[in-house]
Scaffold this motif. Structure first.
Motif, short mmCIF file in Angstrom:
data_model
loop_
_atom_site.label_atom_id
_atom_site.label_comp_id
_atom_site.label_asym_id
_atom_site.label_seq_id
_atom_site.Cartn_x
_atom_site.Cartn_y
_atom_site.Cartn_z
N MET A 1 -33.35 -79.94 -40.10
CA MET A 1 -33.99 -80.48 -41.31
C MET A 1 -35.40 -80.96 -41.01
N ALA A 2 -35.58 -81.54 -39.83
CA ALA A 2 -36.91 -82.02 -39.47
C ALA A 2 -37.89 -80.87 -39.43
N ARG A 3 -37.45 -79.73 -38.89
CA ARG A 3 -38.36 -78.59 -38.81
C ARG A 3 -38.63 -78.02 -40.20
N ALA A 4 -37.59 -77.99 -41.04
CA ALA A 4 -37.80 -77.50 -42.41
C ALA A 4 -38.81 -78.39 -43.13
N ALA A 5 -38.66 -79.72 -42.94
CA ALA A 5 -39.60 -80.64 -43.59
C ALA A 5 -41.01 -80.40 -43.07
N PHE A 6 -41.11 -80.18 -41.74
CA PHE A 6 -42.45 -79.93 -41.19
C PHE A 6 -43.06 -78.69 -41.82
N ALA A 7 -42.25 -77.61 -41.93
CA ALA A 7 -42.79 -76.37 -42.49
C ALA A 7 -43.28 -76.61 -43.92
N LEU A 8 -42.49 -77.34 -44.72
CA LEU A 8 -42.90 -77.60 -46.10
C LEU A 8 -44.18 -78.44 -46.13
N VAL A 9 -44.23 -79.48 -45.30
CA VAL A 9 -45.41 -80.35 -45.29
C VAL A 9 -46.64 -79.56 -44.87
N PHE A 10 -46.49 -78.77 -43.83
CA PHE A 10 -47.64 -78.04 -43.30
C PHE A 10 -48.15 -77.01 -44.31
N ILE A 11 -47.22 -76.26 -44.88
CA ILE A 11 -47.64 -75.24 -45.85
C ILE A 11 -48.17 -75.93 -47.12
N GLY A 12 -47.44 -76.90 -47.62
CA GLY A 12 -47.85 -77.59 -48.83
C GLY A 12 -49.22 -78.23 -48.68
N PHE A 13 -49.44 -78.84 -47.52
CA PHE A 13 -50.72 -79.49 -47.30
C PHE A 13 -51.86 -78.48 -47.36
N ASN A 14 -51.69 -77.37 -46.66
CA ASN A 14 -52.78 -76.38 -46.63
C ASN A 14 -53.02 -75.75 -47.99
N VAL A 15 -51.94 -75.49 -48.72
CA VAL A 15 -52.13 -74.92 -50.06
C VAL A 15 -52.89 -75.91 -50.94
N THR B 1 -52.39 -77.90 -57.20
CA THR B 1 -51.31 -78.73 -57.75
C THR B 1 -49.94 -78.23 -57.28
N ILE B 2 -49.78 -76.90 -57.25
CA ILE B 2 -48.50 -76.36 -56.77
C ILE B 2 -48.31 -76.75 -55.30
N GLY B 3 -49.40 -76.70 -54.53
CA GLY B 3 -49.33 -77.15 -53.13
C GLY B 3 -48.85 -78.58 -53.03
N SER B 4 -49.32 -79.42 -53.94
CA SER B 4 -48.92 -80.84 -53.88
C SER B 4 -47.43 -80.98 -54.11
N TRP B 5 -46.83 -80.07 -54.88
CA TRP B 5 -45.38 -80.16 -55.09
C TRP B 5 -44.65 -79.78 -53.80
N ILE B 6 -45.15 -78.73 -53.13
CA ILE B 6 -44.50 -78.33 -51.87
C ILE B 6 -44.60 -79.48 -50.87
N LEU B 7 -45.80 -80.09 -50.81
CA LEU B 7 -46.01 -81.22 -49.90
C LEU B 7 -45.05 -82.35 -50.23
N GLY B 8 -44.94 -82.67 -51.52
CA GLY B 8 -44.03 -83.74 -51.93
C GLY B 8 -42.58 -83.42 -51.57
N LEU B 9 -42.20 -82.16 -51.76
CA LEU B 9 -40.84 -81.74 -51.42
C LEU B 9 -40.58 -81.91 -49.92
N GLY B 10 -41.60 -81.56 -49.11
CA GLY B 10 -41.47 -81.72 -47.66
C GLY B 10 -41.18 -83.17 -47.29
N PHE B 11 -41.92 -84.10 -47.89
CA PHE B 11 -41.69 -85.52 -47.58
C PHE B 11 -40.33 -85.98 -48.08
N LEU B 12 -39.88 -85.40 -49.19
CA LEU B 12 -38.56 -85.76 -49.72
C LEU B 12 -37.46 -85.32 -48.75
#
Lengths: 249, 562
Positions: free
Chosen positions: B430-444, B476-487
């Motif tokens: 789960m930690a790695r999945a969250a990292f992937a979401l945060v990293f991708i979401g942040f860059n988007v 804005t879509i990136g911000s949702w991915i980022l938020g999902l990663g932190f969730l």
């Protein structure tokens, strides 16, 4: 919560000659440390050094706090030199000088209080601490007299500036434009300084009470020492404020 | 000054078993009145995470409003308040205290091999001062918030806006005190509390970073204090010193403000760099390349941070000569930053690299911080800055440094030290999945803003031209991915607390001192006073037992191997 916990820590070495208990009554029975030594320090020297370093770091931030006012002073003085000169002329130099002497004396008594504490003379420490507090009160009394005069003359900061000619120093010309900026800086600088004096009175009173209670000794006088350091800083700031605000033409 | 023990101040009076965990004592009072740096650190952690949640929700609202041109979900006035509150909450409540207040408080004394910080009472005071500031901030938000941006520029903040500027300035003023007290405490602790054998040359790089940060906190924050103090009086009583119609100077306010707020950028990023140094060494299983240079580059950043404030004001009306000097000095910041990045990368070279989640964050940090740092050079160039000033390029740049840098480092440090201070392992998958979401979401979210900014989209605008819409929507879509990663990360950490496996003493096989003490950490940090005989990264001197990952056979978490 961990203040009392050091008893169990058998591995902490206690240097020889520091196992005395008799100087205050803080309930460390059968304690490996002297009673004034907090649990997380190994030696009284370490505790004293930490207090000193911490206080000096704090004094540095105090200096930086006042620096903002000094920078504002420098900038506006360079913009409006004549206005500063004329406005400064309205401040009462003899009273300011007298107050400076009062503060210098208070620094001396603060230093003497530290000396008495180092020698373990409780009565002397208390006496000099009270003298220091007395000087601080005199300073504030004189300051409020000065403030009162400025209020009457309408020499106030910013929007509140409305000089009454008959209250100005005799023979002075009408004040130039933007003189309210000088009084803004004057009141902010001396006001912040006065707040520091008030805090100093509080700290010195607390230290005096602790001294009366018998917290301090020849071995442990850090409280007196660092309170005096703070007091010297308050004094030092005034040593700069006085010539900048009152004396420079 | 924490020198007199007061019996019964929320503490036990009986002796502690040296093996007893610092978490053993139960009850709310044992937390609220604790003087234990680890518990204070955890209270800070809860506080800053709550602030991060609040600031994050505000950020999502800002992005949502910008999904379409014109009104999407709020009015222009509300939008001004929401982005202002996002900035203020994130800067003053979250990012400044995040690494020093939470991770630093827990691990600084342990890494030094001592029982506590020099002034435990001051430490607790600093936390409650933070709480007081937070209360003032929240009060202001309920009272309608402010719409000045987090920078409180005059004369808008002093004369024109009718929002609750004074309570918010008071909140920031109070929070500054908290920051100063932490700085003073850490400086005294590093100078006087090091364990026997913990020489300056053996200090962990995280300590060097916190030490450099503390110096900035002590030297810069009081300037913010006096600035806010003057602004409060300017607004309340019309002092006139920041008001051009009264002979004052609004640009003076900007000088004062940035004299703090630029060094404050280094208060935010330098401790994060310290975290990254620790993670990279542990997961490369080797000593850092150029220990001395990494350590000194922290101090170099602290020094240079004081000399470059003018680069925020190139178009505010300074003389050409000052802008040139500030521009040249700003380029110098690239040197210590480059030293760090190159030394981290070189540390990886021929290291025995393990790609656990903390290391993923560290590698992500290097990537994102490099982009953030290099785009800073664009802005330091005078001619380019005229075009890019106050555009989304600036927004993207500082989010790459603050979020891609500090937040990633903070989260990486949280993953790295989590098993030590909670005593629980977390779900690595789960930690790695969250990292992937945060990293991708942040860059988007933020790469698109570089493009927006370079095409001329001004920052802080409520409305925009139709040609910017697609990029805004990507962001804005990136911000949702980022938020999902932190969730996902939040769920993972809560799961770890509830049902995580007990963590061994040294799950990462690190040679650093904090991993040599039992898990969870004993009340006095160590069972016996440690005597330091080697540096924290001397893997060649560490014994097998010290590097032992401590899992009994068959106990190793299934998803913890690579």
């Amino acid at each position: 919560m961990s203040s009392e916990a050091a008893t169990a820590d058998a591995t902490t070495e206690v240097p020889e000659g520091h196992d005395d208990h008799g100087h205050d009554e803080h309930g460390h029975n059968d304690h490996a440390h002297p009673s004034y030594l907090a649990h997380h320090f190994d030696t009284p020297q370490q505790q004293f050094d930490a207090a000193k370093v911490g206080m000096w770091a704090f004094l540095v931030q105090e200096l930086l706090f006042f620096s903002g006012i000094f920078v504002a002073y420098g900038i506006f003085r360079s913009w409006y030199p004549e206005m500063f000169s004329a406005a400064a002329h309205q401040l009462d130099r003899p009273i300011g000088a007298g107050n400076t002497i009062v503060l210098l004396v208070s620094s001396l008594t603060a230093a003497l209080a530290v000396r008495e504490a180092q020698l373990g003379r409780k009565a002397g420490t208390s006496r000099y601490l009270l003298l220091t507090i007395l000087c601080a009160l005199i300073f504030l009394g004189v300051k409020s007299y000065e403030y009162n005069h400025k209020f009457q003359a309408g020499l106030l900061p910013g929007h509140f500036y409305h000089p009454h000619l008959h209250h100005l120093v005799e023979g002075s010309p009408a004040l130039p434009e933007n003189a309210h900026i000088f009084y803004s800086i004057y009141f902010m600088a001396t006001g912040i300084h006065a707040i520091h004096i008030l805090v100093g009175i509080g700290v010195l009173t607390w230290i005096w009470r602790r001294n009366e209670r018998g917290d301090f000794s020849k071995e442990y006088y850090a409280g007196v020492d660092i309170a005096a350091l703070y007091w010297h800083l308050v004094d030092l700031v005034w040593i700069y404020l006085f010539p900048l605000l009152y004396l420079i033409d | 000054m924490a020198t007199v023990a007061t019996p019964g101040l929320g503490g036990k009076t009986e002796a502690h078993d040296p093996h007893e965990s610092y978490l053993a004592e139960k009850g709310l009072k044992s937390w609220l009145f604790t003087l234990d740096h680890k518990r204070i650190g955890i209270m800070y952690l809860i506080g800053v995470l709550a602030a991060f949640l609040l600031g994050g929700i505000l950020a999502l609202l800002v992005r949502l409003e910008l999904f379409t041109a014109g009104r999407t979900i709020m009015t222009a006035e509300q939008y001004n308040k929401v982005f202002s509150m996002h900035g203020i909450v994130m800067v003053f409540l979250f990012i400044i205290p995040a690494v020093p207040g939470a991770l630093g408080n827990i691990f600084l004394p342990i890494q030094l091999g001592t029982k506590d910080v020099a002034f435990p009472r001051l430490n607790l005071t600093s936390f409650y001062v933070w709480v007081l500031g937070a209360v003032f901030g929240l009060y202001t938000m309920i009272h309608g918030g402010v719409d000045t941006g987090w920078t409180f520029y005059t004369p808008y903040s002093s004369k024109f806006t009718n929002t609750s500027v004074i309570p918010m300035l008071t909140a920031a003023f109070i929070l500054g005190f908290s920051s100063i007290l932490t700085g003073v405490n850490f400086i005294a602790t590093v100078h006087t509390m090091r364990a026997p054998g913990m020489s300056w040359k053996r200090l962990p790089l995280f300590i060097w970073a916190l030490y450099a940060t503390s110096i900035i906190q002590v030297l810069a924050t009081p300037v913010l204090a006096i600035t806010l103090f003057l602004l409060i009086f300017e607004r309340a009583f019309g002092l006139g010193i920041f008001d051009p119609s009264m002979g004052g100077d609004p640009v003076l306010f900007q000088h004062f403000f940035w004299f703090y707020s630029h060094p404050a950028v280094y208060i935010m990023i330098v401790p994060g760099m310290g975290v990254i140094s620790e993670i990279i060494c542990t997961f490369s299983r080797r000593a850092p390349f150029g220990y001395f240079f990494i350590a000194m580059s922290s101090l170099g950043l602290a020094l240079l941070g004081f000399l470059v404030w003018g680069h925020h004001m190139f178009v505010a009306g300074m003389s050409e000569y000052s802008t040139m000097v500030f521009s040249a000095l700003t380029f110098l910041v690239g040197i210590p930053s480059g030293v760090k990045v190159f030394n981290w990368v070189t540390t990886l070279y021929k290291g025995s690299i393990s790609l656990k989640s903390p290391m993923l964050y560290a590698l992500g940090f290097i990537f994102l911080f490099t982009i953030g740092g290099l785009t800073g050079l664009f802005l330091a160039m005078l001619a380019v800055d005229v075009h890019l000033h106050d555009t989304y390029f600036v927004v993207a740049h500082f989010h790459y440094v603050m979020v891609g840098g500090t937040v990633i480092a903070f989260v990486g440090g949280l993953h790295y030290w989590w098993p030590k201070f909670t005593g629980k392992m977390y779900n690595e998958g789960m930690a790695r999945a969250a990292f992937a979401l945060v990293f991708i979401g942040f860059n988007v979210t933020f790469l698109s803003q570089f493009v927006l900014g370079s095409r001329g989209m001004p920052r802080r605008y409520y409305d925009y031209l139709p040609e910017f819409q697609s990029l805004h929507q990507v962001s804005t879509i990136g911000s949702w991915i980022l938020g999902l990663g932190f969730l996902v990360m939040l769920v993972m950490f809560i799961q770890s607390l509830q049902q995580g496996k007990d963590a061994p003493r040294n799950p990462w096989g690190s040679a650093a001192l904090e991993w040599q003490t039992p898990t969870p950490i004993p009340f006095h940090n160590f069972v016996d006073q440690p005597v330091i005989t080697r540096g924290p990264y001397d893997y060649h001197l560490a014994t097998e037992a010290e590097l032992d990952e401590g899992y009994a056979p068959g106990e190793r978490p299934a998803d913890a191997d690579d």
